[in-house]
Write an enzyme that holds these catalytic residues in place. Structure first.
Site, PDB file in Angstrom:
ATOM      1  N   ASP A 265      -8.809  14.640 -18.933  1.00  0.00           N
ATOM      2  CA  ASP A 265      -8.963  13.196 -19.069  1.00  0.00           C
ATOM      3  C   ASP A 265      -8.614  12.875 -20.526  1.00  0.00           C
ATOM      4  O   ASP A 265      -9.388  13.168 -21.439  1.00  0.00           O
ATOM      5  CB  ASP A 265     -10.414  12.801 -18.740  1.00  0.00           C
TER       6      ASP A 265
ATOM      7  N   ARG B 215       0.827  -1.211   0.000  1.00  0.00           N
ATOM      8  CA  ARG B 215       0.000   0.000   0.000  1.00  0.00           C
ATOM      9  C   ARG B 215       0.865   1.267   0.000  1.00  0.00           C
ATOM     10  O   ARG B 215       0.452   2.324  -0.475  1.00  0.00           O
ATOM     11  CB  ARG B 215      -0.966  -0.013   1.202  1.00  0.00           C
TER      12      ARG B 215
ATOM     13  N   LYS C  10      -8.220   1.305 -21.034  1.00  0.00           N
ATOM     14  CA  LYS C  10      -8.538   1.475 -22.453  1.00  0.00           C
ATOM     15  C   LYS C  10      -7.281   1.309 -23.320  1.00  0.00           C
ATOM     16  O   LYS C  10      -6.721   0.234 -23.374  1.00  0.00           O
ATOM     17  CB  LYS C  10      -9.221   2.834 -22.655  1.00  0.00           C
TER      18      LYS C  10
ATOM     19  N   TYR D 194     -17.815  11.780 -20.585  1.00  0.00           N
ATOM     20  CA  TYR D 194     -18.119  10.392 -20.209  1.00  0.00           C
ATOM     21  C   TYR D 194     -19.136  10.394 -19.069  1.00  0.00           C
ATOM     22  O   TYR D 194     -18.923  11.040 -18.034  1.00  0.00           O
ATOM     23  CB  TYR D 194     -16.813   9.718 -19.785  1.00  0.00           C
TER      24      TYR D 194
HETATM   25  C1  LIG Z   1     -13.537   4.456 -19.018  1.00  0.00           C
HETATM   26  C2  LIG Z   1     -13.333   5.912 -18.792  1.00  0.00           C
HETATM   27  C3  LIG Z   1     -13.188   6.420 -17.496  1.00  0.00           C
HETATM   28  C4  LIG Z   1     -13.296   5.538 -16.277  1.00  0.00           C
HETATM   29  O1  LIG Z   1     -12.257   4.634 -16.219  1.00  0.00           O
HETATM   30  P1  LIG Z   1     -12.413   3.195 -15.490  1.00  0.00           P
HETATM   31  O2  LIG Z   1     -11.075   2.592 -15.688  1.00  0.00           O
HETATM   32  O3  LIG Z   1     -13.542   2.457 -16.149  1.00  0.00           O
HETATM   33  O4  LIG Z   1     -12.719   3.478 -14.061  1.00  0.00           O
HETATM   34  C5  LIG Z   1     -12.984   7.773 -17.349  1.00  0.00           C
HETATM   35  N1  LIG Z   1     -12.909   8.595 -18.416  1.00  0.00           N
HETATM   36  C6  LIG Z   1     -13.066   8.138 -19.672  1.00  0.00           C
HETATM   37  C7  LIG Z   1     -12.998   9.110 -20.803  1.00  0.00           C
HETATM   38  C8  LIG Z   1     -13.277   6.790 -19.911  1.00  0.00           C
HETATM   39  O5  LIG Z   1     -13.435   6.351 -21.159  1.00  0.00           O
END
Ligand SMILES: *Cc1c(COP(=O)(O)O)cnc(C)c1O
Length: 408
Positions: free
Chosen positions: A186, A60, A211, A114
């Protein structure tokens, strides 16, 4: 080459301790997976330092595989440092907590962002008595709106989900910094292989590594990159909050990251080819892809992605969206069931092509009014273009559109 415990120990002791520590100078090409949640030191001084995070003693506090992944993501983002989390959502929440928002503060989020992160940010702001505004960052008035609202924190997406609009990040960053706002981007949809958002003025670069960075849909994760001064509080808070990325997930994500620039180049080429094929179909209303010269975001995307941002390629990303002419939700669902090659899955960035009905999936947590305001219709399909031969993907999607519409 491995150290074995002393000769006179019982079998149970040997079973627990033998073969747990290598003494070797070799460096494996692929790093080991350090599943040990606890490590010890032969001297107490080093242990003392490790408790401050100078070495690895407790997962941790710091973990070997997470640290290697952080080093790699920071290097790709052009950042001083990076902190990884068990999901993209945990990464976003960590930034909100680090910003210590107070009642009366203003936060700006993307209008067509999102859905899940929008509802997280709405909840976090409501808890703290923070006022929330939604802005379409790709619209001409966005920078002026930020200067007028004087927010504490501004959150944008490098390419929005699911409409794939692209904002002029340096212009938004200038507007943020003129009023003292912190700017978080993001950048999940573009990934650091396509766009380095810190160089374009972002203070925090957030990735859902689930992703493109992982790229194989086999580990969830999130990352925040920035200056050492911005990332240190996130790491300190993580020790207390416990939102750590496990060793196996970190290892898989790092393994995926190794091919990110190569994959991204192919995803971009395949997405452009698919968008061009789909544009010829009379069964579709709109085909959204920033790489098409007719796309309203084409000129800005050209500035944001590729050579001008110091990244590889000059591509426009692996995401394509389209509207099926005259389709309602049941037709959208029929489309999902009619694809043969593509997989109907609510994610992106995989080696396989993934399709999704936007209104019921990524925009699920938006109200119908919010979806209408953002321009997300029931006929909108989002495609994460994979590494297959692009004509095979186009053939598959077009036959599925035909099946979904039925005989008319
Ligand atoms: C999938 C996604 C998230 C969230 O990510 P997780 O790994 O599913 O928690 C946040 N922002 C965007 C643009 C995403 O595509």
């Amino acid at each position: 080459m491995s150290s074995t415990p002393g000769k006179n120990l019982g079998a149970r002791t040997v079973a627990v301790h033998a073969g747990s520590r290598l003494s070797s100078l070799s460096e494996p090409i692929s790093p080991a997976i350090h599943v040990a949640a606890v490590s010890y030191f032969d001297d107490a001084e080093t242990l003392d330092g490790a408790l401050d995070g100078k070495d690895f003693t407790y997962l941790r506090i710091a973990g070997q595989n997470a640290a290697l992944l952080e080093e790699a993501i920071a290097a790709l983002e052009g950042a001083e440092d990076c902190a990884v989390f068990p999901s993209g959502m945990a990464a976003i929440k960590a930034v909100f907590e680090a910003e210590k928002l107070q009642p009366g503060d203003v936060v700006v989020i993307p209008l067509d962002g999102y859905g899940a992160s929008r509802s997280l940010m709405k909840a976090l702001c409501a808890e703290r008595g923070v006022t929330l505004h939604s802005v379409a960052f790709s619209s001409p008035g966005a920078a002026a709106k930020i200067q007028e609202l004087k927010p504490k924190l501004v959150v944008a997406e490098s390419m929005t989900n699911p409409l794939l609009s692209v904002a002029d990040l340096p212009a938004i960053a200038d507007a943020c910094h003129a009023v003292g706002a912190v700017f978080m981007v993001d950048a999940t949809f573009t990934s650091p292989a396509l766009q380095k958002v810190l160089a374009q003025g972002a203070d925090y670069a957030v990735q859902s590594t689930t992703k493109w960075i992982n790229g194989h849909s086999d580990a969830a994760g999130g990352a925040v990159s920035g200056t050492r001064a911005r990332i240190a509080p996130l790491k300190a808070a993580r020790i207390l909050h416990g939102a750590i990325l496990g060793p196996f997930e970190a290892w898989l994500t790092l393994r995926g990251l190794r091919t990110l620039p190569l994959r991204m180049r192919e995803h971009c080429a395949n997405a452009l080819a698919l968008a061009e094929r789909l544009s010829q179909s009379k069964l579709l209303e709109r085909v959204l892809y920033p790489g098409l010269p007719s796309n309203p975001h084409h000129a800005v995307a050209k500035k944001m992605f590729g050579a001008s941002s110091g990244s590889s390629g000059g591509g426009f990303g692996g995401m394509v969206a389209f509207e099926i002419r005259g389709a309602a939700r049941p037709d959208g669902f029929k489309f999902l069931e009619a694809v043969k090659l593509a997989k109907p899955a609510p994610s992106l960035g995989d080696v396989a092509t993934l399709v999704m009905h936007a209104a019921s999936a990524s925009a699920r947590r938006m109200t119908p009014e919010e979806r209408a305001a953002a321009g997300i219709g029931e006929n909108l399909i989002r495609v994460s273009v994979g590494l297959e031969d692009p004509d095979d993907v186009a053939d598959d999607l077009i036959q599925a559109v035909r099946t979904a519409r039925g005989p008319r």
